[in-house]
Design a protein around this motif. Structure first.
Motif, PDB file in Angstrom:
ATOM      1  N   ASN A  10      -0.569  -8.052  -1.880  1.00 43.73           N
ATOM      2  CA  ASN A  10      -1.717  -8.122  -0.971  1.00 43.73           C
ATOM      3  C   ASN A  10      -2.430  -6.777  -0.966  1.00 43.73           C
ATOM      4  O   ASN A  10      -1.879  -5.774  -1.422  1.00 43.73           O
ATOM      5  N   ASN A  11      -3.654  -6.774  -0.447  1.00 41.18           N
ATOM      6  CA  ASN A  11      -4.379  -5.502  -0.384  1.00 41.18           C
ATOM      7  C   ASN A  11      -3.727  -4.602   0.681  1.00 41.18           C
ATOM      8  O   ASN A  11      -3.014  -5.090   1.556  1.00 41.18           O
ATOM      9  N   PRO A  12      -3.959  -3.291   0.594  1.00 33.72           N
ATOM     10  CA  PRO A  12      -3.192  -2.383   1.477  1.00 33.72           C
ATOM     11  C   PRO A  12      -3.687  -2.298   2.919  1.00 33.72           C
ATOM     12  O   PRO A  12      -3.085  -1.578   3.713  1.00 33.72           O
ATOM     13  N   LEU A  13      -4.748  -3.051   3.291  1.00 34.92           N
ATOM     14  CA  LEU A  13      -5.287  -2.926   4.647  1.00 34.92           C
ATOM     15  C   LEU A  13      -4.387  -3.626   5.668  1.00 34.92           C
ATOM     16  O   LEU A  13      -4.365  -4.845   5.768  1.00 34.92           O
ATOM     17  N   GLY A  14      -3.652  -2.833   6.391  1.00 34.57           N
ATOM     18  CA  GLY A  14      -2.694  -3.365   7.356  1.00 34.57           C
ATOM     19  C   GLY A  14      -1.295  -2.853   7.056  1.00 34.57           C
ATOM     20  O   GLY A  14      -0.413  -2.913   7.906  1.00 34.57           O
ATOM     21  N   GLY A  15      -1.085  -2.364   5.823  1.00 36.03           N
ATOM     22  CA  GLY A  15       0.223  -1.802   5.466  1.00 36.03           C
ATOM     23  C   GLY A  15       1.333  -2.843   5.493  1.00 36.03           C
ATOM     24  O   GLY A  15       2.387  -2.626   6.086  1.00 36.03           O
ATOM     25  N   PHE A  16       1.096  -3.982   4.819  1.00 37.72           N
ATOM     26  CA  PHE A  16       2.066  -5.070   4.915  1.00 37.72           C
ATOM     27  C   PHE A  16       3.012  -5.195   3.711  1.00 37.72           C
ATOM     28  O   PHE A  16       4.073  -5.790   3.812  1.00 37.72           O
ATOM     29  N   GLY A  17       2.603  -4.672   2.537  1.00 33.98           N
ATOM     30  CA  GLY A  17       3.326  -4.974   1.297  1.00 33.98           C
ATOM     31  C   GLY A  17       4.782  -4.566   1.331  1.00 33.98           C
ATOM     32  O   GLY A  17       5.686  -5.399   1.212  1.00 33.98           O
ATOM     33  N   LEU A  18       5.016  -3.290   1.495  1.00 29.70           N
ATOM     34  CA  LEU A  18       6.389  -2.784   1.493  1.00 29.70           C
ATOM     35  C   LEU A  18       7.178  -3.345   2.672  1.00 29.70           C
ATOM     36  O   LEU A  18       8.357  -3.704   2.544  1.00 29.70           O
ATOM     37  N   ASN A  19       6.518  -3.432   3.829  1.00 31.43           N
ATOM     38  CA  ASN A  19       7.197  -3.999   4.998  1.00 31.43           C
ATOM     39  C   ASN A  19       7.687  -5.413   4.702  1.00 31.43           C
ATOM     40  O   ASN A  19       8.801  -5.781   5.038  1.00 31.43           O
ATOM     41  N   SER A  20       6.841  -6.201   4.039  1.00 32.03           N
ATOM     42  CA  SER A  20       7.247  -7.580   3.703  1.00 32.03           C
ATOM     43  C   SER A  20       8.444  -7.581   2.769  1.00 32.03           C
ATOM     44  O   SER A  20       9.315  -8.444   2.883  1.00 32.03           O
ATOM     45  N   GLY A  21       8.471  -6.639   1.842  1.00 30.88           N
ATOM     46  CA  GLY A  21       9.595  -6.576   0.886  1.00 30.88           C
ATOM     47  C   GLY A  21      10.913  -6.342   1.611  1.00 30.88           C
ATOM     48  O   GLY A  21      11.927  -6.991   1.326  1.00 30.88           O
ATOM     49  N   ILE A  22      10.901  -5.426   2.579  1.00 29.94           N
ATOM     50  CA  ILE A  22      12.129  -5.151   3.354  1.00 29.94           C
ATOM     51  C   ILE A  22      12.496  -6.398   4.165  1.00 29.94           C
ATOM     52  O   ILE A  22      13.669  -6.789   4.256  1.00 29.94           O
ATOM     53  N   GLN A  23      11.478  -7.048   4.728  1.00 29.93           N
ATOM     54  CA  GLN A  23      11.745  -8.243   5.552  1.00 29.93           C
ATOM     55  C   GLN A  23      12.291  -9.385   4.693  1.00 29.93           C
ATOM     56  O   GLN A  23      13.170 -10.131   5.112  1.00 29.93           O
ATOM     57  N   ASP A  24      11.777  -9.516   3.452  1.00 28.64           N
ATOM     58  CA  ASP A  24      12.348 -10.492   2.508  1.00 28.64           C
ATOM     59  C   ASP A  24      13.828 -10.181   2.283  1.00 28.64           C
ATOM     60  O   ASP A  24      14.679 -11.075   2.295  1.00 28.64           O
ATOM     61  N   ALA A  25      14.099  -8.906   2.003  1.00 26.96           N
ATOM     62  CA  ALA A  25      15.466  -8.504   1.626  1.00 26.96           C
ATOM     63  C   ALA A  25      16.455  -8.849   2.729  1.00 26.96           C
ATOM     64  O   ALA A  25      17.556  -9.354   2.455  1.00 26.96           O
ATOM     65  N   ILE A  26      16.065  -8.621   3.972  1.00 24.54           N
ATOM     66  CA  ILE A  26      16.989  -8.880   5.090  1.00 24.54           C
ATOM     67  C   ILE A  26      17.196 -10.386   5.257  1.00 24.54           C
ATOM     68  O   ILE A  26      18.327 -10.857   5.403  1.00 24.54           O
ATOM     69  N   ASN A  27      16.113 -11.152   5.189  1.00 23.66           N
ATOM     70  CA  ASN A  27      16.219 -12.608   5.346  1.00 23.66           C
ATOM     71  C   ASN A  27      17.061 -13.201   4.203  1.00 23.66           C
ATOM     72  O   ASN A  27      17.990 -13.973   4.428  1.00 23.66           O
ATOM     73  N   MET A  44      -4.034 -11.982   7.244  1.00 18.78           N
ATOM     74  CA  MET A  44      -4.467 -10.774   7.963  1.00 18.78           C
ATOM     75  C   MET A  44      -5.041  -9.724   7.015  1.00 18.78           C
ATOM     76  O   MET A  44      -6.036  -9.077   7.328  1.00 18.78           O
ATOM     77  N   SER A  45      -4.418  -9.553   5.846  1.00 18.64           N
ATOM     78  CA  SER A  45      -4.918  -8.494   4.949  1.00 18.64           C
ATOM     79  C   SER A  45      -6.291  -8.881   4.393  1.00 18.64           C
ATOM     80  O   SER A  45      -7.173  -8.031   4.245  1.00 18.64           O
ATOM     81  N   ILE A  46      -6.510 -10.172   4.130  1.00 17.94           N
ATOM     82  CA  ILE A  46      -7.833 -10.607   3.650  1.00 17.94           C
ATOM     83  C   ILE A  46      -8.858 -10.438   4.776  1.00 17.94           C
ATOM     84  O   ILE A  46      -9.958  -9.924   4.566  1.00 17.94           O
ATOM     85  N   ARG A  47      -8.476 -10.842   5.994  1.00 15.29           N
ATOM     86  CA  ARG A  47      -9.408 -10.709   7.120  1.00 15.29           C
ATOM     87  C   ARG A  47      -9.733  -9.235   7.388  1.00 15.29           C
ATOM     88  O   ARG A  47     -10.885  -8.870   7.611  1.00 15.29           O
ATOM     89  N   ASN A  48      -8.728  -8.378   7.331  1.00 13.77           N
ATOM     90  CA  ASN A  48      -8.972  -6.940   7.549  1.00 13.77           C
ATOM     91  C   ASN A  48      -9.987  -6.415   6.539  1.00 13.77           C
ATOM     92  O   ASN A  48     -10.908  -5.684   6.881  1.00 13.77           O
TER      93      ASN A  48
END
Ligand SMILES: Cc1cc2nc3c(=O)[nH]c(=O)nc-3n(C[C@H](O)[C@H](O)[C@H](O)COP(=O)(O)OP(=O)(O)OC[C@H]3O[C@@H](n4cnc5c(N)ncnc54)[C@H](O)[C@@H]3O)c2cc1C
Length: 401
Positions: free
Chosen positions: A296-313, A348-352
Protein backbone atom coordinates in the motif's frame (compact mmCIF):
# COMPACT_ATOMS: atom_id res chain seq x y z
CA UNK A 1 5.35 -37.12 11.52
CA UNK A 2 5.65 -34.35 8.91
CA UNK A 3 4.21 -31.72 11.20
CA UNK A 4 7.27 -32.14 13.38
CA UNK A 5 9.48 -30.87 10.55
CA UNK A 6 10.35 -27.21 11.07
CA UNK A 7 8.40 -24.32 9.65
CA UNK A 8 10.49 -22.71 6.91
CA UNK A 9 10.41 -18.91 6.81
CA UNK A 10 11.70 -17.06 3.72
CA UNK A 11 12.76 -13.47 4.42
CA UNK A 12 14.38 -11.86 7.47
CA UNK A 13 12.58 -8.53 7.20
CA UNK A 14 10.43 -7.36 10.11
CA UNK A 15 7.62 -9.77 9.17
CA UNK A 16 9.75 -12.91 8.82
CA UNK A 17 11.68 -12.17 12.02
CA UNK A 18 8.41 -11.58 13.90
CA UNK A 19 7.00 -14.88 12.60
CA UNK A 20 10.13 -16.68 13.81
CA UNK A 21 9.96 -15.07 17.27
CA UNK A 22 6.24 -15.70 17.70
CA UNK A 23 6.41 -19.32 16.56
CA UNK A 24 9.39 -20.06 18.79
CA UNK A 25 7.55 -18.57 21.77
CA UNK A 26 4.91 -21.25 21.19
CA UNK A 27 7.42 -24.08 20.93
CA UNK A 28 7.41 -24.51 17.14
CA UNK A 29 10.72 -25.33 15.39
CA UNK A 30 11.61 -22.82 12.67
CA UNK A 31 14.38 -22.28 10.13
CA UNK A 32 14.80 -18.79 8.75
CA UNK A 33 16.31 -18.03 5.32
CA UNK A 34 17.32 -14.60 4.07
CA UNK A 35 18.56 -13.93 0.54
CA UNK A 36 20.97 -11.16 1.50
CA UNK A 37 24.23 -11.75 3.37
CA UNK A 38 22.97 -9.57 6.27
CA UNK A 39 19.87 -7.65 7.36
CA UNK A 40 18.88 -5.08 4.74
CA UNK A 41 19.50 -1.44 5.57
CA UNK A 42 17.40 0.57 3.08
CA UNK A 43 15.33 3.53 4.27
CA UNK A 44 11.73 2.47 4.48
CA UNK A 45 9.14 2.33 7.24
CA UNK A 46 9.61 4.12 10.50
CA UNK A 47 6.26 4.65 12.22
CA UNK A 48 4.58 2.18 14.60
CA UNK A 49 0.97 2.30 15.75
CA UNK A 50 -0.22 1.43 19.29
CA UNK A 51 -1.50 -2.13 18.57
CA UNK A 52 1.76 -3.08 16.86
CA UNK A 53 3.72 -1.82 19.86
CA UNK A 54 1.43 -3.85 22.12
CA UNK A 55 1.99 -7.00 20.02
CA UNK A 56 5.78 -6.69 20.13
CA UNK A 57 5.92 -5.84 23.86
CA UNK A 58 5.87 -9.45 25.22
CA UNK A 59 9.06 -10.14 23.27
CA UNK A 60 10.99 -7.23 24.81
CA UNK A 61 11.09 -5.51 21.40
CA UNK A 62 8.90 -2.52 22.28
CA UNK A 63 10.90 -1.55 25.39
CA UNK A 64 14.11 -1.75 23.39
CA UNK A 65 12.60 0.40 20.61
CA UNK A 66 11.74 3.08 23.16
CA UNK A 67 15.43 3.48 24.02
CA UNK A 68 16.02 5.30 20.75
CA UNK A 69 12.58 5.80 19.18
CA UNK A 70 10.70 9.11 19.11
CA UNK A 71 7.35 9.28 20.89
CA UNK A 72 4.87 11.12 18.63
CA UNK A 73 1.63 12.01 20.38
CA UNK A 74 0.32 14.49 17.85
CA UNK A 75 0.10 14.34 14.09
CA UNK A 76 -1.06 17.05 11.75
CA UNK A 77 -2.65 17.81 8.41
CA UNK A 78 -1.05 20.84 6.75
CA UNK A 79 -1.30 22.53 3.37
CA UNK A 80 1.32 24.14 1.20
CA UNK A 81 2.99 26.42 2.15
CA UNK A 82 2.87 24.41 5.34
CA UNK A 83 0.02 26.04 7.28
CA UNK A 84 -1.71 23.94 9.95
CA UNK A 85 -5.15 22.59 8.97
CA UNK A 86 -5.93 20.04 11.69
CA UNK A 87 -4.15 18.30 14.54
CA UNK A 88 -4.91 14.93 16.15
CA UNK A 89 -3.78 13.99 19.65
CA UNK A 90 -3.33 10.27 20.32
CA UNK A 91 -3.47 11.08 24.02
CA UNK A 92 -7.26 10.70 23.55
CA UNK A 93 -6.63 6.93 23.47
CA UNK A 94 -4.73 6.72 26.74
CA UNK A 95 -7.53 4.77 28.43
CA UNK A 96 -7.34 1.92 25.92
CA UNK A 97 -3.65 1.49 25.12
CA UNK A 98 -0.45 1.72 27.12
CA UNK A 99 1.08 3.36 24.02
CA UNK A 100 -1.16 6.36 23.15
CA UNK A 101 1.21 7.63 20.47
CA UNK A 102 3.10 6.62 17.33
CA UNK A 103 6.67 5.53 17.87
CA UNK A 104 9.13 6.53 15.18
CA UNK A 105 12.15 4.33 14.60
CA UNK A 106 13.73 3.36 11.31
CA UNK A 107 12.87 -0.15 10.12
CA UNK A 108 16.59 -0.93 9.91
CA UNK A 109 16.85 -0.23 13.65
CA UNK A 110 13.92 -2.57 14.44
CA UNK A 111 15.22 -5.65 12.61
CA UNK A 112 18.53 -5.85 14.55
CA UNK A 113 16.51 -5.76 17.80
CA UNK A 114 14.33 -8.65 16.56
CA UNK A 115 17.34 -10.60 15.31
CA UNK A 116 19.30 -10.16 18.54
CA UNK A 117 16.38 -11.53 20.58
CA UNK A 118 15.91 -14.42 18.14
CA UNK A 119 19.61 -15.31 18.27
CA UNK A 120 19.39 -15.87 22.03
CA UNK A 121 17.36 -18.97 21.14
CA UNK A 122 19.99 -21.60 20.39
CA UNK A 123 17.47 -23.87 18.66
CA UNK A 124 16.78 -21.47 15.81
CA UNK A 125 18.76 -21.87 12.62
CA UNK A 126 19.18 -18.55 10.79
CA UNK A 127 20.66 -18.68 7.29
CA UNK A 128 21.74 -15.54 5.47
CA UNK A 129 22.80 -15.70 1.82
CA UNK A 130 19.99 -18.15 0.99
CA UNK A 131 17.68 -16.98 -1.80
CA UNK A 132 14.52 -19.05 -2.18
CA UNK A 133 14.35 -20.18 -5.80
CA UNK A 134 11.53 -22.71 -5.93
CA UNK A 135 9.46 -25.09 -3.85
CA UNK A 136 7.11 -28.01 -4.16
CA UNK A 137 4.43 -29.07 -1.74
CA UNK A 138 2.17 -32.02 -1.07
CA UNK A 139 -0.29 -32.75 1.68
CA UNK A 140 2.55 -33.70 4.04
CA UNK A 141 4.96 -30.83 3.69
CA UNK A 142 7.12 -28.54 1.57
CA UNK A 143 10.49 -28.98 -0.13
CA UNK A 144 12.27 -25.70 -0.72
CA UNK A 145 15.33 -24.98 -2.85
CA UNK A 146 17.64 -22.06 -2.09
CA UNK A 147 20.51 -20.59 -4.07
CA UNK A 148 23.61 -20.04 -1.92
CA UNK A 149 27.15 -18.98 -2.81
CA UNK A 150 28.11 -22.66 -2.52
CA UNK A 151 25.36 -23.85 -4.84
CA UNK A 152 21.83 -25.06 -4.28
CA UNK A 153 20.49 -26.27 -0.95
CA UNK A 154 17.22 -28.16 -0.55
CA UNK A 155 15.36 -28.21 2.77
CA UNK A 156 12.20 -30.01 3.88
CA UNK A 157 9.66 -28.44 6.17
CA UNK A 158 6.11 -28.81 7.37
CA UNK A 159 4.98 -25.34 6.24
CA UNK A 160 6.51 -22.49 4.25
CA UNK A 161 5.95 -18.86 5.24
CA UNK A 162 6.65 -16.39 2.45
CA UNK A 163 7.76 -13.19 4.20
CA UNK A 164 10.03 -12.33 1.31
CA UNK A 165 8.74 -8.85 0.46
CA UNK A 166 6.80 -7.25 -2.38
CA UNK A 167 8.47 -9.24 -5.16
CA UNK A 168 7.93 -12.45 -3.21
CA UNK A 169 9.25 -15.55 -4.97
CA UNK A 170 7.01 -17.57 -2.67
CA UNK A 171 3.87 -15.75 -3.79
CA UNK A 172 4.87 -16.10 -7.44
CA UNK A 173 5.52 -19.81 -6.88
CA UNK A 174 1.99 -20.32 -5.59
CA UNK A 175 0.45 -18.66 -8.63
CA UNK A 176 -1.84 -16.66 -6.33
CA UNK A 177 -2.86 -13.44 -8.03
CA UNK A 178 -1.56 -10.12 -6.64
CA UNK A 179 -4.69 -8.08 -7.25
CA UNK A 180 -4.67 -4.29 -7.46
CA UNK A 181 -2.81 -1.52 -9.23
CA UNK A 182 0.35 0.60 -9.32
CA UNK A 183 0.06 4.39 -8.94
CA UNK A 184 1.21 6.24 -12.06
CA UNK A 185 3.44 8.70 -10.20
CA UNK A 186 6.74 8.00 -8.50
CA UNK A 187 7.72 9.22 -5.03
CA UNK A 188 10.88 10.97 -3.93
CA UNK A 189 12.01 10.63 -0.32
CA UNK A 190 14.57 13.12 1.02
CA UNK A 191 16.02 13.42 4.51
CA UNK A 192 17.44 16.48 6.23
CA UNK A 193 18.38 17.38 9.81
CA UNK A 194 16.68 20.79 9.34
CA UNK A 195 14.36 21.32 12.33
CA UNK A 196 10.82 21.75 10.97
CA UNK A 197 9.63 21.58 14.58
CA UNK A 198 10.70 25.21 15.06
CA UNK A 199 7.87 26.16 12.64
CA UNK A 200 5.26 24.21 14.60
CA UNK A 201 5.39 21.02 12.52
CA UNK A 202 4.49 17.91 14.54
CA UNK A 203 6.88 14.97 14.11
CA UNK A 204 4.35 13.45 11.71
CA UNK A 205 2.53 15.62 9.13
CA UNK A 206 0.53 15.04 5.98
CA UNK A 207 0.62 17.91 3.51
CA UNK A 208 -2.39 18.48 1.26
CA UNK A 209 -1.77 20.03 -2.15
CA UNK A 210 -3.18 19.31 -5.63
CA UNK A 211 0.29 19.21 -7.19
CA UNK A 212 2.86 18.64 -4.51
CA UNK A 213 1.19 16.87 -1.63
CA UNK A 214 3.45 14.98 0.72
CA UNK A 215 4.25 13.39 4.04
CA UNK A 216 6.82 14.67 6.51
CA UNK A 217 8.03 12.72 9.50
CA UNK A 218 10.95 12.68 11.83
CA UNK A 219 13.11 9.63 12.56
CA UNK A 220 15.78 9.38 15.26
CA UNK A 221 18.77 8.58 12.97
CA UNK A 222 21.96 8.09 15.02
CA UNK A 223 20.58 10.42 17.70
CA UNK A 224 19.84 14.14 18.04
CA UNK A 225 19.09 16.18 15.98
CA UNK A 226 17.55 13.24 14.05
CA UNK A 227 16.34 13.46 10.47
CA UNK A 228 13.15 14.79 8.90
CA UNK A 229 11.97 12.78 5.92
CA UNK A 230 9.80 14.32 3.22
CA UNK A 231 8.06 12.12 0.63
CA UNK A 232 6.41 13.75 -2.40
CA UNK A 233 5.12 12.65 -5.82
CA UNK A 234 7.04 13.16 -9.07
CA UNK A 235 6.62 12.49 -12.77
CA UNK A 236 7.92 8.97 -13.58
CA UNK A 237 8.73 10.00 -17.14
CA UNK A 238 11.64 12.08 -15.91
CA UNK A 239 14.97 10.39 -15.22
CA UNK A 240 16.06 9.61 -11.70
CA UNK A 241 19.05 11.85 -12.30
CA UNK A 242 16.75 14.83 -12.90
CA UNK A 243 14.28 13.98 -10.15
CA UNK A 244 17.07 13.67 -7.59
CA UNK A 245 19.16 16.59 -8.88
CA UNK A 246 20.21 18.95 -6.05
CA UNK A 247 18.21 21.77 -7.62
CA UNK A 248 14.92 19.80 -7.81
CA UNK A 249 15.20 18.43 -4.29
CA UNK A 250 16.16 21.84 -2.93
CA UNK A 251 13.18 23.48 -4.62
CA UNK A 252 10.75 20.93 -3.19
CA UNK A 253 11.97 21.63 0.34
CA UNK A 254 12.07 25.40 -0.17
CA UNK A 255 8.45 25.30 -1.35
CA UNK A 256 7.52 23.68 1.95
CA UNK A 257 9.54 25.97 4.23
CA UNK A 258 11.61 28.69 2.55
CA UNK A 259 14.84 29.03 4.50
CA UNK A 260 16.81 31.28 2.17
CA UNK A 261 19.80 28.96 2.40
CA UNK A 262 20.40 25.43 1.10
CA UNK A 263 19.03 22.46 3.00
CA UNK A 264 21.52 19.88 4.27
CA UNK A 265 20.34 16.78 2.34
CA UNK A 266 21.47 13.46 3.84
CA UNK A 267 19.57 10.88 1.77
CA UNK A 268 17.39 10.92 -1.33
CA UNK A 269 15.78 8.16 -3.36
CA UNK A 270 12.82 7.41 -5.61
CA UNK A 271 10.35 4.58 -5.40
CA UNK A 272 7.11 3.31 -6.90
CA UNK A 273 3.99 2.69 -4.89
CA UNK A 274 1.42 -0.07 -5.31
CA UNK A 275 -1.95 -1.05 -3.89
CA UNK A 276 -2.04 -4.82 -4.15
CA UNK A 277 -3.39 -7.72 -2.11
CA UNK A 278 -2.85 -11.44 -2.71
CA UNK A 279 -6.09 -13.21 -3.61
CA UNK A 280 -5.42 -15.60 -0.71
CA UNK A 281 -2.78 -15.61 2.03
CA UNK A 282 -2.78 -19.42 2.01
CA UNK A 283 -2.06 -21.91 -0.73
CA UNK A 284 -1.99 -25.39 0.80
CA UNK A 285 1.05 -25.52 3.07
CA UNK A 286 2.33 -22.16 1.90
CA UNK A 287 1.38 -18.98 3.78
CA UNK A 288 2.01 -15.38 2.84
CA UNK A 289 2.65 -12.51 5.24
CA UNK A 290 3.76 -8.87 5.15
CA UNK A 291 4.66 -7.20 1.86
CA UNK A 292 4.59 -10.62 0.17
CA UNK A 293 0.83 -10.58 0.78
CA UNK A 294 -0.01 -6.87 0.40
CA UNK A 295 1.39 -3.48 -0.60
CA UNK A 296 0.00 0.00 0.00
CA UNK A 297 1.07 3.61 -0.30
CA UNK A 298 2.90 5.01 2.74
CA UNK A 299 0.21 7.56 3.76
CA UNK A 300 -0.88 6.38 7.17
CA UNK A 301 2.17 4.22 7.92
CA UNK A 302 0.34 0.91 7.57
CA UNK A 303 2.68 -1.39 5.60
CA UNK A 304 5.17 -2.55 8.19
CA UNK A 305 2.54 -2.45 10.94
CA UNK A 306 0.37 -4.82 8.89
CA UNK A 307 3.31 -7.19 8.43
CA UNK A 308 3.83 -7.46 12.20
CA UNK A 309 0.08 -7.91 12.70
CA UNK A 310 0.05 -10.69 10.06
CA UNK A 311 2.96 -12.40 11.81
CA UNK A 312 1.23 -12.44 15.20
CA UNK A 313 -2.10 -13.67 13.80
CA UNK A 314 -0.47 -16.33 11.61
CA UNK A 315 1.83 -17.64 14.35
CA UNK A 316 -1.08 -17.95 16.74
CA UNK A 317 -3.14 -19.98 14.23
CA UNK A 318 -0.22 -22.14 13.11
CA UNK A 319 0.73 -22.90 16.72
CA UNK A 320 -2.83 -23.87 17.59
CA UNK A 321 -2.88 -26.23 14.63
CA UNK A 322 0.54 -27.58 15.61
CA UNK A 323 -0.79 -28.35 19.06
CA UNK A 324 -3.78 -30.27 17.70
CA UNK A 325 -6.48 -27.95 16.35
CA UNK A 326 -7.83 -28.06 12.78
CA UNK A 327 -5.69 -26.71 9.94
CA UNK A 328 -8.76 -24.72 8.86
CA UNK A 329 -7.33 -22.12 11.24
CA UNK A 330 -4.89 -21.22 8.48
CA UNK A 331 -7.80 -20.32 6.21
CA UNK A 332 -9.13 -18.18 9.04
CA UNK A 333 -5.76 -16.41 9.15
CA UNK A 334 -6.14 -15.63 5.46
CA UNK A 335 -9.71 -14.41 5.84
CA UNK A 336 -9.01 -12.24 8.88
CA UNK A 337 -5.86 -10.61 7.60
CA UNK A 338 -7.20 -10.15 4.06
CA UNK A 339 -10.24 -8.48 5.55
CA UNK A 340 -8.09 -6.11 7.66
CA UNK A 341 -5.95 -5.39 4.61
CA UNK A 342 -8.70 -4.81 2.05
CA UNK A 343 -11.30 -3.09 4.22
CA UNK A 344 -8.97 -1.02 6.38
CA UNK A 345 -5.43 -0.61 5.12
CA UNK A 346 -6.17 -0.40 1.40
CA UNK A 347 -9.27 1.74 1.90
CA UNK A 348 -7.63 4.17 4.34
CA UNK A 349 -4.32 4.53 2.50
CA UNK A 350 -6.11 5.19 -0.82
CA UNK A 351 -8.46 7.68 0.86
CA UNK A 352 -5.55 9.44 2.59
CA UNK A 353 -3.76 9.84 -0.72
CA UNK A 354 -6.88 11.09 -2.50
CA UNK A 355 -7.50 13.68 0.23
CA UNK A 356 -3.94 14.95 0.05
CA UNK A 357 -3.79 15.14 -3.75
CA UNK A 358 -7.36 16.29 -4.58
CA UNK A 359 -7.09 18.59 -7.61
CA UNK A 360 -10.49 20.28 -7.36
CA UNK A 361 -9.98 23.12 -4.83
CA UNK A 362 -13.64 23.04 -3.78
CA UNK A 363 -13.58 19.29 -3.13
CA UNK A 364 -10.30 19.53 -1.26
CA UNK A 365 -11.58 22.41 0.88
CA UNK A 366 -14.63 20.33 1.72
CA UNK A 367 -12.52 17.28 2.66
CA UNK A 368 -10.13 19.33 4.77
CA UNK A 369 -13.03 21.09 6.49
CA UNK A 370 -14.40 17.64 7.26
CA UNK A 371 -11.11 16.74 8.94
CA UNK A 372 -11.09 20.01 10.90
CA UNK A 373 -14.62 19.25 12.15
CA UNK A 374 -13.49 15.77 13.25
CA UNK A 375 -10.38 17.15 15.00
CA UNK A 376 -12.49 19.72 16.89
CA UNK A 377 -14.98 17.16 18.21
CA UNK A 378 -13.39 14.91 20.89
CA UNK A 379 -15.78 11.98 20.25
CA UNK A 380 -15.28 12.08 16.47
CA UNK A 381 -11.55 12.63 16.91
CA UNK A 382 -11.35 9.57 19.14
CA UNK A 383 -13.11 7.43 16.53
CA UNK A 384 -10.82 8.81 13.82
CA UNK A 385 -7.79 7.95 15.93
CA UNK A 386 -9.11 4.43 16.59
CA UNK A 387 -9.39 3.94 12.82
CA UNK A 388 -6.10 5.55 11.79
CA UNK A 389 -4.20 3.73 14.57
CA UNK A 390 -5.47 0.40 13.19
CA UNK A 391 -7.27 -0.40 16.47
CA UNK A 392 -10.79 -0.58 15.00
CA UNK A 393 -9.64 -2.55 11.96
CA UNK A 394 -7.96 -5.20 14.10
CA UNK A 395 -11.05 -5.55 16.25
CA UNK A 396 -13.31 -5.91 13.20
CA UNK A 397 -10.95 -8.42 11.57
CA UNK A 398 -10.81 -10.52 14.75
CA UNK A 399 -14.59 -10.94 14.47
CA UNK A 400 -14.30 -12.43 10.93
CA UNK A 401 -15.04 -16.16 10.98
C1 LIG B 1 9.89 4.46 1.20
C2 LIG B 1 9.02 3.60 2.03
C3 LIG B 1 8.47 4.11 3.19
C4 LIG B 1 7.66 3.33 3.98
N1 LIG B 1 7.13 3.86 5.13
C5 LIG B 1 6.36 3.09 5.94
C6 LIG B 1 5.86 3.57 7.19
O1 LIG B 1 6.09 4.72 7.58
N2 LIG B 1 5.13 2.74 7.97
C7 LIG B 1 4.87 1.44 7.58
O2 LIG B 1 4.20 0.71 8.34
N3 LIG B 1 5.34 0.94 6.41
C8 LIG B 1 6.08 1.73 5.57
N4 LIG B 1 6.61 1.20 4.41
C9 LIG B 1 6.39 -0.21 4.08
C10 LIG B 1 7.35 -1.12 4.83
O3 LIG B 1 8.69 -0.75 4.63
C11 LIG B 1 7.11 -2.55 4.41
O4 LIG B 1 5.74 -2.81 4.58
C12 LIG B 1 7.96 -3.53 5.25
O5 LIG B 1 9.29 -3.49 4.84
C13 LIG B 1 7.43 -4.95 5.09
O6 LIG B 1 8.25 -5.85 5.78
P1 LIG B 1 8.41 -7.32 5.24
O7 LIG B 1 9.27 -8.01 6.27
O8 LIG B 1 7.08 -7.90 4.93
O9 LIG B 1 9.16 -7.18 3.86
P2 LIG B 1 10.63 -6.64 3.59
O10 LIG B 1 11.01 -5.60 4.57
O11 LIG B 1 10.69 -6.31 2.15
O12 LIG B 1 11.54 -7.90 3.89
C14 LIG B 1 11.59 -9.00 3.01
C15 LIG B 1 12.91 -9.73 3.24
O13 LIG B 1 12.91 -10.88 2.39
C16 LIG B 1 14.17 -10.98 1.75
N5 LIG B 1 13.96 -11.73 0.49
C17 LIG B 1 13.47 -11.27 -0.68
N6 LIG B 1 13.40 -12.25 -1.59
C18 LIG B 1 13.85 -13.38 -0.97
C19 LIG B 1 14.01 -14.73 -1.38
N7 LIG B 1 13.70 -15.14 -2.64
N8 LIG B 1 14.50 -15.63 -0.49
C20 LIG B 1 14.82 -15.24 0.80
N9 LIG B 1 14.70 -13.97 1.23
C21 LIG B 1 14.19 -13.05 0.37
C22 LIG B 1 14.59 -9.53 1.52
O14 LIG B 1 15.98 -9.41 1.33
C23 LIG B 1 14.11 -8.89 2.83
O15 LIG B 1 15.09 -8.96 3.85
C24 LIG B 1 7.41 1.98 3.59
C25 LIG B 1 7.96 1.45 2.43
C26 LIG B 1 8.75 2.24 1.64
C27 LIG B 1 9.33 1.67 0.39
Amino acid sequence: MTDRLPVIIAGAGPTGLMCALALRKQGIPVILFEAEPALTHDLRAGSYHPPTLEMMAPYGITDKMHETGLTVRKWQIRNRPGDLVAEFDLGLLKDITPYPYRLHLEQHRLTPIQLEILQRDKEVEINFGHRLESFTQDSNGVTVTFATKDGQRTVKGSWLIGADGGRSAVRKGTGVEFEGFTWPEMFVVVSTPYNFGQHGFALNCYIADPVEWGALFKVPDEGPPGLWRLAYPVNPEESEEVLLSPERVENALQRLVPTGKPYDIRYKSTYRVHQRVAASFRSGRVLLAGDAAHLNNPLGGFGLNSGIQDAINLSDKLARHWHGESEDLLDLYSRQRRSATVEQVQAMSIRNKQTMEERDPAVQRQRLEGLVAIANDPEKARQHLLNTSMISGLKRASEVQ
